[in-house]
Design a protein around this motif. Structure first.
Motif, PDB file in Angstrom:
ATOM      1  N   GLU B  76       0.815  -1.228   0.000  1.00  0.00           N
ATOM      2  CA  GLU B  76       0.000   0.000   0.000  1.00  0.00           C
ATOM      3  C   GLU B  76       0.847   1.277   0.000  1.00  0.00           C
ATOM      4  OE1 GLU B  76       0.344  -2.146   2.410  1.00  0.00           O
ATOM      5  OE2 GLU B  76       0.053  -1.301   4.417  1.00  0.00           O
ATOM      6  N   PHE B 101     -12.519   4.109  -3.866  1.00  0.00           N
ATOM      7  CA  PHE B 101     -11.939   3.352  -2.743  1.00  0.00           C
ATOM      8  C   PHE B 101     -10.561   3.891  -2.338  1.00  0.00           C
ATOM      9  CE2 PHE B 101      -9.530  -0.153  -0.891  1.00  0.00           C
ATOM     10  CZ  PHE B 101     -10.415  -0.632   0.049  1.00  0.00           C
ATOM     11  N   ALA B 102      -9.688   4.062  -3.338  1.00  0.00           N
ATOM     12  CA  ALA B 102      -8.318   4.497  -3.019  1.00  0.00           C
ATOM     13  C   ALA B 102      -8.334   5.848  -2.310  1.00  0.00           C
ATOM     14  CB  ALA B 102      -7.485   4.572  -4.290  1.00  0.00           C
ATOM     15  N   THR B 104     -10.805   7.147  -0.451  1.00  0.00           N
ATOM     16  CA  THR B 104     -11.367   7.075   0.904  1.00  0.00           C
ATOM     17  C   THR B 104     -10.394   6.391   1.875  1.00  0.00           C
ATOM     18  OG1 THR B 104     -12.570   5.083   0.274  1.00  0.00           O
ATOM     19  CG2 THR B 104     -13.791   7.138   0.198  1.00  0.00           C
ATOM     20  N   VAL B 105      -9.629   5.399   1.412  1.00  0.00           N
ATOM     21  CA  VAL B 105      -8.671   4.780   2.345  1.00  0.00           C
ATOM     22  C   VAL B 105      -7.482   5.711   2.615  1.00  0.00           C
ATOM     23  CG1 VAL B 105      -9.259   2.366   1.860  1.00  0.00           C
ATOM     24  CG2 VAL B 105      -7.450   3.460   0.542  1.00  0.00           C
ATOM     25  N   ARG B 106      -7.280   6.674   1.716  1.00  0.00           N
ATOM     26  CA  ARG B 106      -6.211   7.661   1.948  1.00  0.00           C
ATOM     27  C   ARG B 106      -6.677   8.751   2.905  1.00  0.00           C
ATOM     28  NH1 ARG B 106      -5.138   8.143  -3.571  1.00  0.00           N
ATOM     29  NH2 ARG B 106      -6.249  10.115  -3.574  1.00  0.00           N
ATOM     30  N   ARG B 111     -17.195  12.664  -0.175  1.00  0.00           N
ATOM     31  CA  ARG B 111     -17.762  13.491  -1.243  1.00  0.00           C
ATOM     32  C   ARG B 111     -16.695  13.837  -2.290  1.00  0.00           C
ATOM     33  NH1 ARG B 111     -22.076  17.406  -1.243  1.00  0.00           N
ATOM     34  NH2 ARG B 111     -21.637  19.044  -2.734  1.00  0.00           N
ATOM     35  N   ARG B 114     -15.597  10.730  -4.241  1.00  0.00           N
ATOM     36  CA  ARG B 114     -16.589  10.334  -5.247  1.00  0.00           C
ATOM     37  C   ARG B 114     -16.551  11.270  -6.460  1.00  0.00           C
ATOM     38  NH1 ARG B 114     -21.849   8.664  -1.610  1.00  0.00           N
ATOM     39  NH2 ARG B 114     -21.310   6.476  -1.369  1.00  0.00           N
ATOM     40  N   ARG B 149     -10.354   2.558 -11.365  1.00  0.00           N
ATOM     41  CA  ARG B 149     -10.090   2.431  -9.928  1.00  0.00           C
ATOM     42  C   ARG B 149      -8.581   2.493  -9.650  1.00  0.00           C
ATOM     43  NH1 ARG B 149     -11.682  -3.064  -6.830  1.00  0.00           N
ATOM     44  NH2 ARG B 149     -10.144  -3.834  -8.299  1.00  0.00           N
ATOM     45  N   ALA B 153      -6.028   5.848  -7.864  1.00  0.00           N
ATOM     46  CA  ALA B 153      -5.068   5.753  -6.758  1.00  0.00           C
ATOM     47  C   ALA B 153      -3.815   6.582  -7.056  1.00  0.00           C
ATOM     48  CB  ALA B 153      -4.696   4.288  -6.514  1.00  0.00           C
TER      49      ALA B 153
END
Lengths: 293, 375
Positions: B76, B101-102, B104-106, B111, B114, B149, B153
């Motif tokens: 990661e 996803f990438a 939000t995990v960062r 908002r 997205r 996706r 990232a």
């Protein structure tokens, strides 16, 4: 540069499964038989509950009367007088504790077995399933002495033993779930920047939630419905619903109390089952409107 | 300039497998370039990609990204993203949240993540697909979401592990164009595993050819075809003509006669196998100038034909377009341009060459691969 993409073929990624199509569909007499069988099974499950429900609120019901001759709250009053509420509380606590301990243990065992991190995995599998083959009273009698010697409190002893009995259910349920779980999805999440914890919370847990709910429910049932281990290890001091039902059933003239307690004992698992059915499915990607929120 | 990815002496074995899956692999990939890792199944390409990404720990050697040693750095934190043969979309998230996803995990606000994801969906021409569940996507759409996706990232290095091999030929070609377009707009360093020579040539500037866990050659697409460094490399690149002979004074002497070799390379004297691509041999009418030969067989290759000819006892193959009627027994003339010629050491006599030990030799696995090709 604008690209011309082929028309949206909408070909699903997986083979389309239509339960009602082709060879699987039944017609004519087969269909009638299938419906009749389903009705008979439903009747078989519901029928025993009818006398229970009637008895629960019958103050007098003598043979050969088809329905109770006098209705009343006698059964409810007697059940409350015999300690039904604290017994329900204890059973609920026992079920939840067993579920809370046996589910994570089952997860750990299943994950280790599914991903072959266990030496002598077949032997470990047999060991995990051994409680199913061992009669509960044998284990309880044998271990009771040990638990007394090491001064384990009775309630903790009961939880401990019931957890062992719940483990085969939780580990098997989770083993099946991990067998179908694709680790490549987790790897993908790592490469997208998720830490090991984020992978667990945001990918693994949502994907395994239905299996976790099933395992927890089965473990709860083990704690909720146990009689033998609670009597032997608890030494009669831990009065749960099954113990109360058994004591009432052993006496005479307690038909209404027994019926009420038995019927009421069905409620918590039934509620849990409904919750499981409603919310325990694999979380679907929710449909939002097209706007970015 | 610091290369984007540098692999030094990477080796990897798995328990239960005899030969190492990766055997002392050295590879340098320039920033913002696209390199195809090409080779047959079991060559170690995917394992190399996994080792670079951090999903596999090598037994020996190291991976440097932007000049930094990646030993002990988790997948990661390597600034990479991977798209695999299967899209591996998260089934519990819709298309938009998969791409977000990438972010939000960062720790990016949902908002904002997205909104960013919607931009990447637009980039892969799936604008408006955000609210759809991933199960409602076709194979090509799912793979485009997987690419969006990965790009969301913001990877410095984009790893592609046979991402288009499950798609039909038409869709693959579209995806190649899409990849080229994405490279122009986002421009990450791309490492792509494929077993398809045409795909490697279509998407990459450089090809690293693998066989039996060893890297045989790393060169530009053109040189991979025109100047293979070994017989094994030539055959894996689809070369069909091998003429044994001897090199003397910049010429290759064989049953075909003396053929002048390209002057841009010094060809060491001694025995050597002349290689010439079947696509480079021109077949003319029997009465024309050139090397005389007799057609011994014809095979249809879709829009082209593979003609087998006997030229002075040497079997040659030429790939030609449809047009002129040809049949077995016809006399033809062959024209072989000098620029299409290359010579490699015969592995059996390689030891007779000075500096032979530095040249790639045929591996045991390579021999097995060659045997299977021959069959």
């Amino acid at each position: 540069m604008a690209l011309t993409l082929p028309p949206d073929s909408r070909t699903p990624l997986s083979w389309p499964v239509r339960p009602g199509n082709g060879l699987r569909a039944s017609h004519g007499i087969a269909r009638t038989l299938r419906v009749l069988l389903a009705l008979a099974l439903a009747l078989w499950l519901v029928l025993p509950l009818v006398p229970l429900a009637l008895w629960a609120f019958a103050d007098r019901w003598s043979f050969p009367a088809v329905l109770p001759q006098a209705w009343g709250w006698g059964g409810v009053r007697a059940a409350l007088a015999q300690g039904a509420v604290p017994a329900f509380g204890r059973s609920l606590l026992l079920g939840l504790l067993v579920s809370a301990v046996a589910t994570p243990l089952g997860v750990l065992a299943a994950r280790a077995l599914a991903y072959r991190r266990v030496p002598l995995a077949p032997a470990v599998n047999v060991l995990l399933f051994a409680p199913l083959a061992l009669p509960a009273f044998v284990a309880a009698l044998g271990l009771n002495v040990l638990l007394l010697r090491v001064q384990v409190p009775p309630f903790a002893g009961v939880v401990l033993l019931l957890t062992v009995y719940a483990l085969p259910y939780t580990s098997y349920t989770m083993r099946v779930a991990y067998g179908a779980h694709d680790l490549a999805v987790e790897e993908e999440a790592r490469l997208l920047g998720a830490s090991a914890w984020q992978v667990m919370w945001r990918v693994q847990l949502p994907l395994l939630a239905p299996a976790l709910a099933r395992a927890a429910f089965l473990a709860f049932l083990v704690g909720w419905s146990d009689y033998v281990i609670t009597v032997l290890v608890g030494g009669g001091t831990i009065v749960t619903v099954p113990l109360l039902v058994a004591a009432a059933a052993a006496g005479t003239g307690n038909d209404a109390t027994v019926a009420l307690l038995s019927a009421a004992a069905l409620l918590p698992p039934l509620v849990l089952l409904l919750v499981l059915g409603l919310f325990g499915r694999r979380p679907r990607s929710h449909q939002t409107n097209g706007d970015v929120k | 300039m610091i290369p984007a990815v540098r692999v030094e002496g990477l080796s990897k074995s798995f328990p239960g497998t005899g030969a190492p899956v990766l055997d002392d692999v050295n590879l340098t990939v320039e920033a913002r370039s696209c390199t195809a890792l090409l080779g047959p199944s079991g060559a170690g390409k995917s394992t190399l990609l996994r080792a670079i990404s951090g999903l596999e720990r090598p037994d020996a050697g190291r991976v440097l990204v932007g000049g930094q040693d990646m030993a002990g750095v988790g997948p990661e934190h390597r600034g990479m993203a991977m798209v695999q043969q299967r899209p591996l979309l998260f089934p519990h998230l819709n298309v938009l949240d998969n791409v977000a996803f990438a972010g939000t995990v960062r720790g990016v606000a949902k908002r904002a993540a997205r909104a960013d994801a919607a931009g990447f969906l637009e980039l892969v021409q799936l604008a408006g697909f955000g609210p759809r569940p991933v199960a409602a996507l076709s194979g090509g759409q799912a793979q485009r979401v997987a690419i969006a996706r990965a790009l969301a990232a913001r990877p410095a290095v984009l790893l592609l592990d046979e991402p288009f091999s499950a798609l039909d030929p038409e869709l693959r070609s579209v995806m190649h164009d899409l990849l080229a377009q994405l490279r122009r707009s986002v421009n990450p360093t791309v490492l792509m595993v494929t077993h398809d020579r045409s795909e490697a040539a279509a998407v990459a500037e450089k090809i690293a050819l693998f066989s039996g866990g060893r890297m045989l050659q790393h060169d530009s697409v053109e040189r991979m075809y025109s100047r293979p460094v070994s017989l094994e490399a030539s055959r894996l690149m689809g070369g069909a003509n091998e003429i044994p002979g001897t090199v003397r004074n910049g010429c290759h002497h064989s049953a075909l006669g003396a053929l002048r070799l390209p002057g841009d390379t010094t060809w060491p004297p001694g025995p050597g196998i002349l290689l010439v691509r079947q696509e480079s041999i021109e077949v003319g009418p029997g009465n024309g100038p050139g090397l005389h030969a007799t057609v011994s067989g014809l095979r249809v290759l879709g829009p082209r034909r593979l003609v087998s000819v006997d030229a002075a006892g040497v079997l040659l193959r030429a790939e030609i377009p449809w047009g002129r009627a040809l049949a077995a027994g016809d006399t033809v003339t062959l024209s072989i341009p000098t620029s299409a010629l290359a010579v490699v050491d015969d592995p059996d006599t390689a030891h007779t060459f000075p500096g032979a030990e530095k040249r790639p030799q045929i591996t045991v696995q390579g021999l097995a691969t060659l045997a299977s090709i021959d069959n």
